[in-house]
Design a protein around this motif. Structure first.
Motif, PDB file in Angstrom:
ATOM      1  N   ARG A   1       0.835  -1.214   0.000  1.00  0.00           N
ATOM      2  CA  ARG A   1       0.000   0.000   0.000  1.00  0.00           C
ATOM      3  C   ARG A   1       0.867   1.261   0.000  1.00  0.00           C
ATOM      4  O   ARG A   1       0.533   2.250  -0.653  1.00  0.00           O
ATOM      5  N   LEU A   2       1.980   1.216   0.742  1.00  0.00           N
ATOM      6  CA  LEU A   2       2.872   2.367   0.784  1.00  0.00           C
ATOM      7  C   LEU A   2       3.490   2.615  -0.588  1.00  0.00           C
ATOM      8  O   LEU A   2       3.527   3.757  -1.074  1.00  0.00           O
ATOM      9  N   LEU A   3       3.970   1.562  -1.245  1.00  0.00           N
ATOM     10  CA  LEU A   3       4.585   1.710  -2.563  1.00  0.00           C
ATOM     11  C   LEU A   3       3.556   2.143  -3.599  1.00  0.00           C
ATOM     12  O   LEU A   3       3.860   2.936  -4.502  1.00  0.00           O
TER      13      LEU A   3
ATOM     14  N   SER B   1       9.412  -2.030 -14.784  1.00  0.00           N
ATOM     15  CA  SER B   1       8.836  -2.603 -16.001  1.00  0.00           C
ATOM     16  C   SER B   1       7.409  -3.094 -15.803  1.00  0.00           C
ATOM     17  O   SER B   1       6.753  -3.489 -16.764  1.00  0.00           O
ATOM     18  N   THR B   2       6.936  -3.075 -14.558  1.00  0.00           N
ATOM     19  CA  THR B   2       5.566  -3.540 -14.290  1.00  0.00           C
ATOM     20  C   THR B   2       4.684  -2.436 -13.710  1.00  0.00           C
ATOM     21  O   THR B   2       3.698  -2.719 -13.037  1.00  0.00           O
ATOM     22  N   GLY B   3       5.053  -1.191 -13.964  1.00  0.00           N
ATOM     23  CA  GLY B   3       4.155  -0.095 -13.639  1.00  0.00           C
ATOM     24  C   GLY B   3       4.452   0.688 -12.384  1.00  0.00           C
ATOM     25  O   GLY B   3       3.736   1.642 -12.069  1.00  0.00           O
ATOM     26  N   THR B   4       5.497   0.316 -11.631  1.00  0.00           N
ATOM     27  CA  THR B   4       5.862   1.052 -10.422  1.00  0.00           C
ATOM     28  C   THR B   4       7.179   1.774 -10.668  1.00  0.00           C
ATOM     29  O   THR B   4       8.233   1.129 -10.730  1.00  0.00           O
ATOM     30  N   PRO B   5       7.174   3.094 -10.848  1.00  0.00           N
ATOM     31  CA  PRO B   5       8.421   3.817 -11.112  1.00  0.00           C
ATOM     32  C   PRO B   5       9.465   3.538 -10.025  1.00  0.00           C
ATOM     33  O   PRO B   5       9.195   3.702  -8.829  1.00  0.00           O
ATOM     34  N   ALA B   6      10.635   3.093 -10.433  1.00  0.00           N
ATOM     35  CA  ALA B   6      11.660   2.700  -9.459  1.00  0.00           C
ATOM     36  C   ALA B   6      13.034   2.812 -10.094  1.00  0.00           C
ATOM     37  O   ALA B   6      13.175   2.738 -11.324  1.00  0.00           O
TER      38      ALA B   6
ATOM     39  N   ALA C   1       2.287  -8.150  -6.954  1.00  0.00           N
ATOM     40  CA  ALA C   1       1.125  -7.702  -6.182  1.00  0.00           C
ATOM     41  C   ALA C   1       0.734  -6.276  -6.589  1.00  0.00           C
ATOM     42  O   ALA C   1      -0.458  -5.959  -6.743  1.00  0.00           O
ATOM     43  N   LEU C   2       1.731  -5.407  -6.785  1.00  0.00           N
ATOM     44  CA  LEU C   2       1.460  -4.038  -7.213  1.00  0.00           C
ATOM     45  C   LEU C   2       0.905  -4.007  -8.638  1.00  0.00           C
ATOM     46  O   LEU C   2      -0.003  -3.233  -8.954  1.00  0.00           O
ATOM     47  N   LEU C   3       1.464  -4.866  -9.494  1.00  0.00           N
ATOM     48  CA  LEU C   3       0.974  -4.982 -10.871  1.00  0.00           C
ATOM     49  C   LEU C   3      -0.518  -5.315 -10.883  1.00  0.00           C
ATOM     50  O   LEU C   3      -1.316  -4.685 -11.595  1.00  0.00           O
ATOM     51  N   GLU C   4      -0.890  -6.306 -10.093  1.00  0.00           N
ATOM     52  CA  GLU C   4      -2.296  -6.735 -10.055  1.00  0.00           C
ATOM     53  C   GLU C   4      -3.185  -5.657  -9.455  1.00  0.00           C
ATOM     54  O   GLU C   4      -4.307  -5.415  -9.937  1.00  0.00           O
ATOM     55  N   ALA C   5      -2.697  -4.980  -8.412  1.00  0.00           N
ATOM     56  CA  ALA C   5      -3.486  -3.931  -7.767  1.00  0.00           C
ATOM     57  C   ALA C   5      -3.700  -2.745  -8.703  1.00  0.00           C
ATOM     58  O   ALA C   5      -4.733  -2.073  -8.651  1.00  0.00           O
ATOM     59  N   ARG C   6      -2.732  -2.468  -9.577  1.00  0.00           N
ATOM     60  CA  ARG C   6      -2.847  -1.362 -10.524  1.00  0.00           C
ATOM     61  C   ARG C   6      -3.739  -1.713 -11.714  1.00  0.00           C
ATOM     62  O   ARG C   6      -4.144  -0.830 -12.464  1.00  0.00           O
TER      63      ARG C   6
END
Length: 331
Positions: free
Chosen positions: A44-46, A74-79, A178-183
């Motif tokens: 949730r934080l990320l 590459s999966t939608g979370t800028p890093a 998990a972040l990919l799926e949540a997005r």
């Protein structure tokens, strides 16, 4: 060439390999059992961060952190990855107060990371720590701690990071997915960040990117003779020609294969025979807005090697063959 130790003569390499994998599997099972509330809080934080996820770590943990950053990006979370040693000599300027820091250290006592803590805290960065010791300095300083402790390293000397790095890498993958799926991240989203890859080409490359257009499109009117059609095919080098009406709408198609069948008929006069008499009627075609991969699928399905491209009014606007798709590496 270095000499081979005598021990290697009768050594069971396969058994050693299986033992390593079994130890690492047990380590992953231990990690899976601890994917709990802290993992959800970290996700949730990320997910909520207005900035980027800054991954950092030294040594083998640094290599894992670099890979986690690449997977997140590459999966939608800028890093991105920051080397903690370089951070202490100016690279901290890459980290803004909107960023979340993901720090990896199996011991949780890596000096280069601990040196950054006061600066990150003063700047207001949230810190997620991934360590093998819940009571370590890094773990207790973190806003969220992810426990990646493992029963044993696969290294029989318990020295080389093996199971511990595998566990950290796998938990990083778990975060990214998990972040990919949540997005609601889709294959199209993935393709946009991988335009040079096979998936990117298949999902982004459109018919208009690979087709021949304008004067390169072979076409003749229905009243043209067979010999005129053959000249058009020869000039355009695609092995086909469209047969169109006065408004440019597709009426039929004539191909190299049709020519071989025509020549088998001794009664055919190339000059006197109209192309409309020997063309393939209702040929397969594809729309202007289609993806290139759809053309490849249509060709495979119907065992054909070329297609005409038509607009909404079935006017011929392009042509392509299997070689165009091969050059574009769609097939």
């Amino acid at each position: 060439m270095a000499s081979v130790p005598a021990l290697a003569d009768n050594f069971d390499f396969a058994a050693s390999g299986r033992r390593v994998l079994a130890v690492e599997i047990r380590g992953l099972e231990a990690i899976a059992a601890r994917v709990d509330g802290a993992f959800g809080q970290a996700c949730r934080l990320l997910l909520a961060t207005r900035g980027r996820v800054v991954c950092t770590g030294m040594g083998k943990s640094g290599h894992v952190a670099r890979k986690i950053a690449a997977t997140l990006a590459s999966t939608g979370t800028p890093a991105f990855y920051v080397h903690p040693g370089e951070a202490g000599h100016g690279d901290l300027g890459m980290i803004t107060d909107a960023d979340v820091v993901l720090a990896l250290s199996n011991s949780g006592e890596t000096d280069e990371l601990l040196m950054l803590l006061p600066v990150l805290k003063r700047q207001g960065n949230k810190l997620v720590a991934m360590t093998g010791r819940a009571d370590s300095t890094l773990a207790t300083a973190a806003d969220i701690h992810l426990d990646v402790s493992i029963p044993a390293e696969a290294c029989p000397l318990a020295l080389a990071p093996t199971t511990s790095t595998t566990a950290a890498l796998a938990l990083g993958d778990a975060l990214a997915v998990a972040l990919l799926e949540a997005r609601g991240f889709t294959a199209d989203d993935f393709a946009r960040s991988h335009p040079a890859g096979t998936l990117g080409r298949r999902l982004l490359l459109r018919i208009t990117d690979v087709m021949h257009a304008g004067d390169e499109v072979p076409r003749v009117r229905a009243e043209a003779s067979l010999s005129e059609a053959l000249l058009e095919m020869s000039r355009k080098h695609l092995g086909i020609t469209a047969v169109v009406d006065d408004d440019g709408r597709l009426l039929g198609l004539y191909t190299d294969g049709d020519l071989r069948r025509t020549l088998d008929d001794a009664a055919i006069d190339l000059r006197a025979t109209r192309i409309a008499e020997v063309m393939t009627r209702t040929p397969k075609s594809i729309g202007l807005e289609a993806l290139a991969v759809e053309a490849a699928q249509l060709m495979e399905q119907h065992k054909i090697s070329a297609l005409m491209v038509v607009d909404a009014e079935r006017r011929v606007v392009g042509a392509l063959n299997i070689h165009d798709l091969l050059r574009a590496r769609v097939v």
